[in-house]
Design a protein around this motif. Sequence first.
Motif, PDB file in Angstrom:
ATOM      1  N   TYR A   1      52.585  37.891  38.030  1.00 46.77           N
ATOM      2  CA  TYR A   1      53.083  38.027  39.404  1.00 46.77           C
ATOM      3  C   TYR A   1      52.024  38.655  40.314  1.00 46.77           C
ATOM      4  O   TYR A   1      51.807  38.193  41.445  1.00 46.77           O
TER       5      TYR A   1
ATOM      6  N   ILE B   1      52.353  33.636  47.105  1.00 50.40           N
ATOM      7  CA  ILE B   1      53.782  33.944  47.176  1.00 50.40           C
ATOM      8  C   ILE B   1      54.442  33.090  48.251  1.00 50.40           C
ATOM      9  O   ILE B   1      53.903  32.906  49.339  1.00 50.40           O
TER      10      ILE B   1
ATOM     11  N   TYR C   1      59.017  33.804  42.810  1.00 52.67           N
ATOM     12  CA  TYR C   1      57.958  33.712  43.820  1.00 52.67           C
ATOM     13  C   TYR C   1      58.418  33.246  45.198  1.00 52.67           C
ATOM     14  O   TYR C   1      57.684  33.432  46.169  1.00 52.67           O
TER      15      TYR C   1
END
Length: 303
Positions: free
Chosen positions: A131, A140, A220
């Motif tokens: 992430y 993102i 995301y």
Amino acid sequence: MVTTIKESKSDRLFLVLNYVYLLLALIVVLYPLIYIISASVSSPKFVSSGEMWLFPKGLTFDGYKLVFDNPKIWIGYRNTIFYTLIGTMLNLVVTLPAAYALSRSDFVGRGLIMGMFLVTMFFSGGLIPTYLMVKNLGLINSIGALILPVSASVWNIIVARTFFHSTIPKELQEAAHVDGATNMRLFIRIVLPLSSPIIAVMALFYGVSHWNSYFPALIYLNDEMKYPLQMVLRQILVLQEMSAETTGAAISGDIAESMANKAEIASLVKYAVIIVSTLPVVAVYPFLQRYFVQGVMIGSVKG
């Protein structure tokens, strides 16, 4: 004159047991499909009470009407088709050249590179480092976050490498080089046209994976307009669970009735969306079945 071979009792018993096993396997596979189709056109009260267990009961097409009238579902459908097409093309562009290069005996260091690939099958950085990497790359809430981290599968690279190694003769490569073909021209003009089975298999594997994927979108994406269809379906399931829990609590009057109605609507839409979201994959598979079987079997009996 045709000579017939008489089957022994053990052969007939074995054949009967095979048919029984295949019949049981068919029931196990077919029942959930029939149940979902029946539930999508049945009244929610019969489905939730368990009265509908095989064939439709309280026939209604309100679920499909709600699906077709819901703009979020169509937006999710559009997004999923787009993500699947772009993601699958990227997967093929990365997987096939990598697999072909690793199948070449004259590729220096292929054993080391293959070993590094294999390590990633057993060890990964984990969810949080992944992430953070996606965030630092500025991906993102973009399509890149959904397709770039899964642009290649080591397992699929191994399958494709085995296909190239067992199917593309080394003499064909040598003849192409004698005629002056470069490695890139050899791959594009000769190898790829001969590799339609493995291309179909890889496209099917990657396409189904992208079509069913929802977790990367959950992690995301924060814009509902970019949600894939599976995320929309997840929201419907969560709504149904919340409505059912709230309805079962100590609530009376209009609030309880309203929540019960929402639970019924969510139940109707849930099964209808499952059918609608599965249809494209079911429709495409028959056209790829011949290549799929051929691509999976090639190399299975060779070293």
